[in-house]
Scaffold this active site. Structure first.
Site, PDB file in Angstrom:
ATOM      1  N   CYS A  79     -29.158   1.925  13.436  1.00 38.34           N
ATOM      2  CA  CYS A  79     -30.858   1.308  13.052  1.00 38.34           C
ATOM      3  C   CYS A  79     -30.387   1.965  11.867  1.00 38.34           C
ATOM      4  O   CYS A  79     -31.379   2.814  11.994  1.00 38.34           O
ATOM      5  CB  CYS A  79     -32.036   0.421  14.319  1.00 38.34           C
ATOM      6  SG  CYS A  79     -33.249   0.176  13.548  1.00 38.34           S
TER       7      CYS A  79
ATOM      8  N   HIS B  35     -13.635   7.766   6.150  1.00 36.57           N
ATOM      9  CA  HIS B  35     -14.831   6.405   5.870  1.00 36.57           C
ATOM     10  C   HIS B  35     -15.828   5.899   7.246  1.00 36.57           C
ATOM     11  O   HIS B  35     -16.012   4.306   7.147  1.00 36.57           O
ATOM     12  CB  HIS B  35     -13.845   5.038   5.351  1.00 36.57           C
ATOM     13  CG  HIS B  35     -13.031   5.308   3.947  1.00 36.57           C
ATOM     14  ND1 HIS B  35     -11.853   4.695   3.938  1.00 36.57           N
ATOM     15  CD2 HIS B  35     -13.956   6.423   3.389  1.00 36.57           C
ATOM     16  CE1 HIS B  35     -12.456   5.361   2.569  1.00 36.57           C
ATOM     17  NE2 HIS B  35     -13.420   5.853   1.791  1.00 36.57           N
TER      18      HIS B  35
ATOM     19  N   ARG C  62      -4.002  -4.071   1.375  1.00 35.73           N
ATOM     20  CA  ARG C  62      -3.755  -4.239   0.345  1.00 35.73           C
ATOM     21  C   ARG C  62      -1.495  -4.730   0.226  1.00 35.73           C
ATOM     22  O   ARG C  62      -1.410  -5.156  -0.847  1.00 35.73           O
ATOM     23  CB  ARG C  62      -3.430  -2.821  -0.917  1.00 35.73           C
ATOM     24  CG  ARG C  62      -4.698  -3.039  -1.226  1.00 35.73           C
ATOM     25  CD  ARG C  62      -5.219  -1.745  -2.002  1.00 35.73           C
ATOM     26  NE  ARG C  62      -6.730  -1.520  -2.711  1.00 35.73           N
ATOM     27  CZ  ARG C  62      -7.587  -1.067  -1.490  1.00 35.73           C
ATOM     28  NH1 ARG C  62      -7.503  -0.151  -1.077  1.00 35.73           N
ATOM     29  NH2 ARG C  62      -8.573  -0.505  -1.932  1.00 35.73           N
TER      30      ARG C  62
ATOM     31  N   CYS D 249     -36.977  -0.679  17.667  1.00 34.29           N
ATOM     32  CA  CYS D 249     -37.912  -1.996  16.776  1.00 34.29           C
ATOM     33  C   CYS D 249     -37.463  -2.784  15.748  1.00 34.29           C
ATOM     34  O   CYS D 249     -38.438  -3.208  15.102  1.00 34.29           O
ATOM     35  CB  CYS D 249     -38.406  -0.407  15.056  1.00 34.29           C
ATOM     36  SG  CYS D 249     -36.428  -0.609  14.348  1.00 34.29           S
TER      37      CYS D 249
ATOM     38  N   ASN E  52       5.525   6.896   3.990  1.00 29.04           N
ATOM     39  CA  ASN E  52       5.142   5.113   3.829  1.00 29.04           C
ATOM     40  C   ASN E  52       6.017   4.055   3.349  1.00 29.04           C
ATOM     41  O   ASN E  52       7.311   4.660   2.887  1.00 29.04           O
ATOM     42  CB  ASN E  52       4.241   5.247   2.646  1.00 29.04           C
ATOM     43  CG  ASN E  52       2.914   3.991   2.087  1.00 29.04           C
ATOM     44  OD1 ASN E  52       2.183   4.447   3.151  1.00 29.04           O
ATOM     45  ND2 ASN E  52       3.159   3.772   1.089  1.00 29.04           N
TER      46      ASN E  52
ATOM     47  N   SER F  77      -1.725   3.895   0.463  1.00 28.68           N
ATOM     48  CA  SER F  77      -1.436   3.139  -0.555  1.00 28.68           C
ATOM     49  C   SER F  77      -2.113   4.249  -1.460  1.00 28.68           C
ATOM     50  O   SER F  77      -1.338   4.299  -3.036  1.00 28.68           O
ATOM     51  CB  SER F  77      -1.574   1.884  -1.216  1.00 28.68           C
ATOM     52  OG  SER F  77      -3.068   1.965  -0.984  1.00 28.68           O
TER      53      SER F  77
ATOM     54  N   ASP G 170     -11.015   2.805  12.372  1.00 30.01           N
ATOM     55  CA  ASP G 170     -10.793   2.296  14.032  1.00 30.01           C
ATOM     56  C   ASP G 170     -10.708   3.702  15.392  1.00 30.01           C
ATOM     57  O   ASP G 170     -10.310   3.036  16.612  1.00 30.01           O
ATOM     58  CB  ASP G 170      -9.237   1.947  13.959  1.00 30.01           C
ATOM     59  CG  ASP G 170      -8.458   2.661  13.816  1.00 30.01           C
ATOM     60  OD1 ASP G 170      -8.282   3.498  13.961  1.00 30.01           O
ATOM     61  OD2 ASP G 170      -7.648   2.479  12.875  1.00 30.01           O
TER      62      ASP G 170
ATOM     63  N   GLN H 214      -9.230   7.700   6.487  1.00 27.12           N
ATOM     64  CA  GLN H 214      -9.767   6.747   6.263  1.00 27.12           C
ATOM     65  C   GLN H 214     -10.010   5.175   7.014  1.00 27.12           C
ATOM     66  O   GLN H 214     -10.172   4.725   6.334  1.00 27.12           O
ATOM     67  CB  GLN H 214      -9.153   5.632   4.673  1.00 27.12           C
ATOM     68  CG  GLN H 214      -8.730   6.702   3.864  1.00 27.12           C
ATOM     69  CD  GLN H 214      -7.361   6.553   2.936  1.00 27.12           C
ATOM     70  OE1 GLN H 214      -7.794   5.837   1.619  1.00 27.12           O
ATOM     71  NE2 GLN H 214      -6.140   6.722   3.449  1.00 27.12           N
TER      72      GLN H 214
HETATM   73  P1  NAD Z   1      -3.966  -0.049   1.810  1.00 24.50           P
HETATM   74  O1  NAD Z   1      -3.899  -1.327   2.802  1.00 24.50           O
HETATM   75  O2  NAD Z   1      -4.211   0.165   0.952  1.00 24.50           O
HETATM   76  O3  NAD Z   1      -2.393   0.636   1.993  1.00 24.50           O
HETATM   77  C1  NAD Z   1      -1.693   1.092   3.073  1.00 24.50           C
HETATM   78  C2  NAD Z   1      -0.051   1.305   2.962  1.00 24.50           C
HETATM   79  O4  NAD Z   1       0.681   1.844   4.757  1.00 24.50           O
HETATM   80  C3  NAD Z   1       0.531   0.165   2.516  1.00 24.50           C
HETATM   81  O5  NAD Z   1       1.338   1.424   0.910  1.00 24.50           O
HETATM   82  C4  NAD Z   1       2.014  -0.223   2.821  1.00 24.50           C
HETATM   83  O6  NAD Z   1       2.843  -0.001   2.305  1.00 24.50           O
HETATM   84  C5  NAD Z   1       1.391   1.212   4.387  1.00 24.50           C
HETATM   85  N1  NAD Z   1       2.208   0.918   5.617  1.00 24.50           N
HETATM   86  C6  NAD Z   1       1.602   0.061   6.404  1.00 24.50           C
HETATM   87  N2  NAD Z   1       2.061  -0.015   7.229  1.00 24.50           N
HETATM   88  C7  NAD Z   1       2.932   1.599   7.440  1.00 24.50           C
HETATM   89  C8  NAD Z   1       3.939   1.208   8.641  1.00 24.50           C
HETATM   90  N3  NAD Z   1       3.559   1.193   9.737  1.00 24.50           N
HETATM   91  N4  NAD Z   1       4.183   2.875   7.903  1.00 24.50           N
HETATM   92  C9  NAD Z   1       3.560   3.576   6.783  1.00 24.50           C
HETATM   93  N5  NAD Z   1       3.259   2.769   6.041  1.00 24.50           N
HETATM   94  C10 NAD Z   1       2.487   1.831   6.048  1.00 24.50           C
HETATM   95  O7  NAD Z   1      -4.725   0.790   2.898  1.00 24.50           O
HETATM   96  P2  NAD Z   1      -5.525   2.184   2.806  1.00 24.50           P
HETATM   97  O8  NAD Z   1      -4.772   3.375   1.555  1.00 24.50           O
HETATM   98  O9  NAD Z   1      -5.633   3.036   3.559  1.00 24.50           O
HETATM   99  O10 NAD Z   1      -6.655   1.878   2.113  1.00 24.50           O
HETATM  100  C11 NAD Z   1      -7.256   0.962   2.511  1.00 24.50           C
HETATM  101  C12 NAD Z   1      -9.077   1.079   3.005  1.00 24.50           C
HETATM  102  O11 NAD Z   1      -9.117   0.182   4.149  1.00 24.50           O
HETATM  103  C13 NAD Z   1      -9.060   2.236   3.235  1.00 24.50           C
HETATM  104  O12 NAD Z   1     -10.206   2.635   3.058  1.00 24.50           O
HETATM  105  C14 NAD Z   1      -9.592   1.581   5.327  1.00 24.50           C
HETATM  106  O13 NAD Z   1     -10.920   2.534   5.993  1.00 24.50           O
HETATM  107  C15 NAD Z   1      -9.786   0.393   5.373  1.00 24.50           C
HETATM  108  N6  NAD Z   1      -9.267   0.242   6.115  1.00 24.50           N
HETATM  109  C16 NAD Z   1      -9.221   0.614   7.583  1.00 24.50           C
HETATM  110  C17 NAD Z   1      -8.728  -0.216   8.461  1.00 24.50           C
HETATM  111  C18 NAD Z   1      -8.553   0.707   9.340  1.00 24.50           C
HETATM  112  O14 NAD Z   1      -9.126   1.050  10.286  1.00 24.50           O
HETATM  113  N7  NAD Z   1      -7.881   0.282  10.538  1.00 24.50           N
HETATM  114  C19 NAD Z   1      -7.440  -0.986   8.459  1.00 24.50           C
HETATM  115  C20 NAD Z   1      -7.319  -1.623   7.764  1.00 24.50           C
HETATM  116  C21 NAD Z   1      -8.214  -1.123   5.967  1.00 24.50           C
HETATM  117 ZN    ZN Z   2     -34.749   0.767  15.426  1.00 24.94          ZN
END
Ligand code: NAD
Ligand code: ZN
Length: 248
Positions: free
Chosen positions: A135, A127, A40, A160, A221, A199, A112, A109
């Site tokens: 599968c 998540h 976001r 399968c 954050n 966020s 990775d 969440q």
């Molecule tokens: P989000 O994108 O909604 O928010 C990320 C927040 O982190 C923002 O508020 C931003 O200001 C802050 N931010 C960014 N870089 C930062 C840093 N270096 N230090 C501190 N703050 C930082 O993400 P969300 O709330 O985690 O939700 C989005 C969904 O997307 C989650 O469910 C997640 O599973 C998924 N997602 C996962 C990955 C991954 O696996 N790496 C990447 C992107 C999204």
């Molecule tokens: Zn299978």
């Protein structure tokens, strides 16, 4: 302005080393310093061109996956899998705190797997995790490399022929309720809750914070979150840099 948080580091360090049951709740911002974009932010995935006719948020839904697994996989492989990413200092400091018995749970969440790669064991990937795949017909499990290396647009089961899917929670899908119940139990017993790189716009992350009744609720954050009024301490900085500065 950028280094304003430096004055807060000593207090943060004290809180962390005096915690006995710390729960961490993290989101995509924990991995941006490892080179994985969040969703976001201005530079996030949802503000980039998906390269497809559909938006990223549409593609990452259960019904879309069932209807267009080929488009799903093109997007997923191109934008979401970052196999080259390495844990950063946020993941490392949390792993060190766990090794020193300060941590009771890391809730992420992110899909990775970087907390596990950094050595953390007490991790709930609420998540899912892109390293696990299965599968949809016979449940046979597959590693990430099988997905990456297949020449087919859509990876198929070698037993399968069913479609293989990542063990990640797509939009429209529910979360593992046993895992969540246990996370809530650990949060309600925690003395410190550290929330970072999220966020707090997506449930259940928002809801989880409300179960904390301990002493220190610390947010790290870059931007304001929807729940800042709940925090006892707010640090506006990059979580990897901030945790690195504690020297832990
Ligand atoms: P989000 O994108 O909604 O928010 C990320 C927040 O982190 C923002 O508020 C931003 O200001 C802050 N931010 C960014 N870089 C930062 C840093 N270096 N230090 C501190 N703050 C930082 O993400 P969300 O709330 O985690 O939700 C989005 C969904 O997307 C989650 O469910 C997640 O599973 C998924 N997602 C996962 C990955 C991954 O696996 N790496 C990447 C992107 C999204
Ligand atoms: Zn299978």
């Amino acid at each position: 302005m950028e280094t304003e948080w430096k004055q807060q580091i000593e207090t943060l360090r004290e809180i962390l080393v005096n915690s006995e049951r710390l729960v961490f709740l993290g989101g995509a911002g924990v991995s941006t310093e490892s080179g994985i974009p969040d969703y976001r932010s201005a530079s996030g995935l949802y503000n980039q061109d998906s390269g497809e006719f559909y938006s990223g948020a549409t593609i990452l839904s259960h019904s879309f996956f069932m209807k267009h697994p080929d488009i799903f996989y093109r997007y997923y492989k191109g934008k979401l899998i970052h196999k080259e990413a390495k844990p950063n200092r946020a993941h490392e400091v949390l792993a060190n705190l766990e090794a020193d018995n300060h941590v009771s749970l890391i809730i992420t969440q992110n899909i990775d797997g970087l907390h596990e790669l950094a050595g953390s064991k007490l991790v709930y990937d609420i998540h899912g995790n892109m390293y696990r795949n299965y599968c949809i017909d016979c449940n046979k499990e597959y590693e990430l490399d099988y997905i990456i290396n297949t020449e087919k647009e859509v990876p198929r089961c070698n037993v399968c022929g069913g479609i293989i899917r990542p063990d990640v929670v797509l939009y429209e899908e529910g979360l593992d309720s046993e895992l969540l119940q246990d996370a809530i139990r650990k949060i309600s017993l925690a003395d410190t809750m550290l929330v970072g790189g999220t966020s707090l716009e997506v449930n259940p992350a928002r809801g989880l914070v409300q179960y904390f009744t301990g002493k220190n609720l610390v947010f790290i954050n870059l931007e304001a979150t929807g729940m800042d009024q709940w925090a006892t301490m707010i640090i506006r900085g990059k979580i990897g840099e901030v945790l690195d500065a504690t020297g832990l």
